[in-house]
Design an enzyme around this catalytic site. Structure first.
Site, short mmCIF file in Angstrom:
data_model
loop_
_atom_site.label_atom_id
_atom_site.label_comp_id
_atom_site.label_asym_id
_atom_site.label_seq_id
_atom_site.Cartn_x
_atom_site.Cartn_y
_atom_site.Cartn_z
CB CYS A 43 100.32 69.91 -1.63
SG CYS A 43 100.31 68.42 -2.67
CG ASP A 50 101.23 70.11 2.53
OD1 ASP A 50 100.08 69.60 2.57
OD2 ASP A 50 102.01 69.94 1.58
CD GLU A 66 120.16 85.81 13.56
OE1 GLU A 66 119.45 86.38 14.40
OE2 GLU A 66 119.81 85.63 12.38
CG LEU A 67 117.67 81.31 17.22
CD1 LEU A 67 117.07 81.40 18.62
CD2 LEU A 67 117.39 79.95 16.61
CD GLU A 85 107.58 62.61 1.26
OE1 GLU A 85 106.72 61.78 1.62
OE2 GLU A 85 107.28 63.60 0.56
#
Length: 143
Positions: A43, A50, A66-67, A85
């Site tokens: 945060c 967070d 690609e992962l 957000e």
């Protein structure tokens, strides 16, 4: 108080993050869902961590993400000061820039803070089952 948040509102949006790498898509008409259950960021106002789950659902066009590069990209948020957000919308923006999907949706489900659970969604592309095209990202925040 608005002045205090105006500087924080930009936090994390322009920092350099690892690139999302792609490879050529071999098929069409399918959806990929990546679920990242251990997303963490910081945060920018409190400096507290967070925690949340990020879900990326997309219909690839010519490229697939690609992962391993996605993992490294997501892990780079661990020490980044950014609002929920902004994190969800930045992930969508970077993801779309990397692979140019037919459609994509990023959902962030964040752990309760002060008794409030937050879910943020951002979308890009054609709405499934509709002729409506999202020219701008659709954002929905629920408490």
């Amino acid at each position: 108080m608005a002045k205090k948040y105006s500087q924080l509102a930009q936090a994390g949006l322009k920092e350099k993050l690892p690139c999302l790498e792609t490879f050529p898509n071999q098929f069409s008409g399918y959806t990929i869902t990546n679920i990242i259950p251990e997303f963490t960021s910081v945060c920018p106002r409190t400096g507290q961590p967070d925690f949340g789950t990020i879900t990326i659902e997309y219909m690839p066009d010519k490229l697939v993400v690609e992962l391993k590069s996605l993992k490294l990209y997501i892990q780079s948020y661990r020490h980044l000061g950014i609002f929920y957000e902004n994190a969800v919308n930045r992930i969508l923006k970077d993801f779309v820039r990397a692979c140019r999907p037919i459609r994509a949706k990023v959902t962030g489900e964040f752990a309760p803070r002060g008794g409030i659970r937050t879910v943020v969604e951002a979308s890009y592309g054609r709405v499934p089952g509709s002729k409506k095209n999202l020219t701008r990202r659709d954002k929905r925040v629920t408490l």
